[in-house]
Scaffold this active site. Structure first.
Site: not given
Length: 793
Positions: A144, A279
């Protein structure tokens, strides 16, 4: 093409006894036909829906019979009259011509389904290295770009991007960082494009699926999120993607509905995402529940199924599955793709252990940053960049360092998975046809040849310890490769069992073999940092080999398990054996060939390596004393030096009696007496010996029904020019193998050769023609070899 009136008239004719129903159907179909709708699922579904509302058979009217149209077989049953309008409402069928003559039935054929690639292809821009890797079926890992534009400060972002790409490349895959630049989806970025994303000199939009069309249409600079990268990777045909961590369900989502687009993308885009879990700022239990609802497999990578939470190796939650090897994950991905499942996969990798100590400090900083996030009213796609930046500030950069190492670790594992997946995909692409005959198997070495030739300087004497002007080039070689390549080009169904490194040379060799249509599924890639074999050769001005240095350490990694598995799969009729592999591997090949009654041709390769076959025979004899070692290697193809070395050592080891058969032997007067004696010494051990004499042709001995033994001298063929003698001997052996393969029944049930002396001589003469063809070529093995060279003489 049928007109609208023809279609509607046909339907009304079919349903005339149900005029009300027919009129209703006609009205509803008019809007469909006006749009010239052809061969779409929507039309099919609407058509079936309408038909299902018509009266069924029986009662006062016959209605529409289900026998008329079978949607699963995609054909009409008993309705030639109206077949003209079915292409417009039957998916997959179109007329073969745009017009048809009156009275002639329109022929129908299946049309190829349009794939999404046909729509997104104009938007894709591939970096040359990525395009080449994808076209060759080599492993590629998507990366990414949001981590560059929004995840880290400059210049750490650019440095990290480069390091991550280097990690991917170092472990055998091609990195493909993805971003949207000037109206194109760039698959793989140049250094200048990385800088453009990371320097902050122009605005960069975080781009997920929602933003893709807008960013492209307006020519805005876009950095792809997990969602956007998955979508672009799938468009490009990339199956593995490495990132830091995925998004998920945010805390308080029951009131804010703040759920990352990463999750929905995972539910509908078949790309494997290698990450450090979700996360820890997220609601992890809800995130895992949501992934389960979407049907996304979550796999913990390691020895336990503990689900990691980015900086934290163990979140306290369990993943449904755990795997700990790249090949296991690759098999999972391959199975998912083969099933046609349209969901992604989460491969959750814990942070490296050396950074675990900073986890508690980072978690405290996250809690502080979360409170500030709520106080400032930050949400949506701005939340994660704010949190990462604020946590890095609070921890004094410790979180940034851990983040970088975490991403690099994920990239390494993703690269290893992509490598294993490419091997699986490569094997699947090979035609799984039932072989009409037993194939030829070559076991040996593949190498990159680095060739230097000294330039003629008017002096015939070369002095050592100095440099000479000349030319240098590289070419793909290795005795096993050259032999297999020659045999393949000459028409034999050939498989090569050899070891390659996961480096640029290994990739180049595999791609070249595939371009020739060779079977690469039995190439082995040892674990670790083994590099592809190399051979450095120096030639005299006239083209004769002066000296060569070979680094063949990787060949020692071919083990008996690889050999046994290959024999089990192939059941080869002929085996070409190259002395570059280890003695234990040679012994394993000889034992496997004995089991499968395969004819073995041994190419000694060089003087130092030639004697390995004798050591292998002794090993087999020691394991099983009653073994007839004189019937394990059927054909030997040495040069003169190798022949004499083998004869001398065979006598010393007691493998041959030493009693000369010269009194009963006939041999050509043109042959050297020493060559004759060496051939006779080895004849009891190797039934057929074909000695390569270079410019002098070849000497041959083979079994005869007569009481005498005859050594024949096969006259040479002269090349028109000499460009490269490097692969001449290998081409000759490859040509011999190709001819042996054509016979198929070389051995009796007891493993004895059935070749007549005249057949052997003819084969050697033809094989010399192949050697001449390669001598006249700049390649080790001429690309112009073909079966016509052997049989249309």
């Amino acid at each position: 093409m049928p007109t609208k009136q023809t279609i509607l008239g046909g339907l009304e004719d079919i349903l005339r006894h149900n005029s009300g129903t027919a009129a209703r159907i006609s009205r509803r179909l008019k809007s469909l036909v006006d749009g010239v709708v052809r061969c779409t699922k929507l039309t099919m579904l609407m058509f079936h829906s309408l038909l299902s509302r018509c009266p069924s058979s029986g009662g006062t009217g016959s209605g529409i019979s289900s026998d008329w149209y079978n949607p699963f077989q995609k054909k009409l049953c008993g309705f030639p009259k109206w077949s003209c309008f079915m292409p417009l409402i039957t998916p997959g069928l179109i007329p073969t011509k745009s017009t048809s003559k009156p009275g002639r039935r329109t022929k129908l054929r299946y049309c190829r389904k349009l794939t999404t690639k046909q729509y997104h292809q104009p938007f894709l821009h591939f970096a040359p290295r990525v395009r080449e890797a994808l076209s060759n079926g080599e492993p590629v890992v998507a990366l990414e770009s949001t981590i560059i534009s929004h995840g880290m400060p400059y210049p750490q972002n650019i440095q990290t991007a480069r390091q991550v790409e280097q990690v991917v490349a170092a472990h055998g895959s091609t990195p493909a960082t993805i971003a949207l630049i000037d109206g194109k989806i760039h698959i793989g970025l140049s250094d200048s494009e990385l800088l453009r994303l990371g320097e902050g000199k122009e605005p960069v939009v975080k781009t997920s699926r929602r933003d893709m069309a807008m960013v492209l249409s307006q020519g805005i600079l876009g950095a792809t999120t997990v969602s956007g990268t998955m979508l672009a990777a799938h468009m490009a045909g990339i199956q593995v993607f490495a990132t830091g961590g995925i998004g998920g369900v945010h805390r308080g989502a029951e009131s804010t509905m703040d759920i990352s687009a990463d999750l929905t993308e995972l539910g509908r885009t078949p790309v494997a995402v290698v990450c450090a879990g979700a996360k820890s700022i997220l609601d992890l239990p809800k995130t895992l529940e949501y992934l389960e609802t979407l049907g996304v497999p979550v796999v913990a990578y390691g020895d336990s199924n503990d689900f990691p939470a980015f900086f934290i190796p163990k979140s306290g939650l369990k993943a449904p599955w755990s795997l700990n090897q790249p090949d296991q994950v690759a098999k999972l991905i391959s199975s998912s793709m083969s099933l046609g499942l349209q969901n992604g996969l989460v491969i959750a990798v814990p942070i490296p252990s050396e950074h675990v100590n900073a986890s508690s400090k980072i978690e405290q900083a996250i809690e502080v940053a979360l409170r500030e996030l709520r106080d400032y009213g930050i949400y949506g796609k701005e939340a994660t960049p704010f949190l990462l930046k604020r946590v890095a500030e609070i921890t004094g950069g410790a979180s940034l360092a851990a983040n970088i190492e975490l991403v690099k670790n994920n990239a390494q594992i993703a690269s290893q998975i992509a490598r294993s997946l490419a091997d699986i995909n490569s094997s699947c692409k090979i035609e799984k046809q039932t072989r009409t005959s037993r194939p030829l198997l070559v076991v040996g070495c593949v190498a990159m040849d680095i060739i230097s030739q000294i330039q003629a300087n008017g002096s015939s004497q070369l002095e050592m310890g100095t440099s000479y002007p000349g030319t240098a080039s590289t070419s793909i070689g290795g005795v096993g490769h050259n032999i297999a390549c020659a045999a393949h080009l000459l028409g034999a169904d050939t498989a090569l069992l050899a070891t390659l490194g996961n480096d640029v040379y290994g990739k180049s060799i595999k791609a070249d073999m595939q371009s020739l249509g060779m079977d690469t599924q039995f190439l082995q890639y040892p674990k670790g940092n083994a590099h592809t074999a190399m051979c450095k050769m120096i030639y005299e001005p006239k083209g004769e080999l002066l000296i060569a240095v070979a680094d063949m350490q990787i060949n020692s990694m071919l083990n008996s398990q690889h050999i046994d598995d290959t024999f089990d799969k192939l059941n080869p009729s002929v085996v070409g054996l190259d002395a570059n592999i280890e003695t234990q591997a040679i012994a394993a090949v000889l034992k496997a060939a004995k089991r499968f009654n395969s004819c073995v041709v041994f190419e000694p390769t060089s003087m130092p390596k030639s004697t390995k076959v004798l050591t292998a025979l002794i090993m087999i004899k020691q394991e099983k004393p009653d073994t007839d070692v004189g019937n394990l290697v059927h054909i030997l193809t040495p040069n003169v030096l190798e022949l004499k070395k083998l004869a001398q050592l065979a006598l010393e080891l007691g493998l041959v009696s030493g009693k000369s058969e010269s009194k009963a032997a006939k041999y050509s007067a043109t042959l050297n007496r020493g060559i004759v004696e060496s051939i006779l010494t080895l004849h009891s051990l190797f039934p057929v010996i074909i000695v390569k004499l270079g410019k002098e042709g070849a000497a041959v001995i083979s079994p005869s029904t007569e009481n005498t033994v005859e050594i024949r001298h096969i006259q040479p063929h002269k090349p028109r020019m000499v460009k490269n003698t490097n692969g001449a001997g290998d081409s000759m052996v490859g040509a011999l193998l190709a001819q042996f393969y054509k016979h198929q029944y070389l051995l009796t049930a007891n493993g004895h050769l059935t070749l007549a002396p005249r057949d052997v001589d003819t084969m050697v003469d033809r094989a010399q023609r192949a050697a001449i063809k390669s001598i006249e070529s700049s390649h080790a093995v001429s690309k112009h070899l073909s079966s016509e060279l052997l049989y249309n003489i």
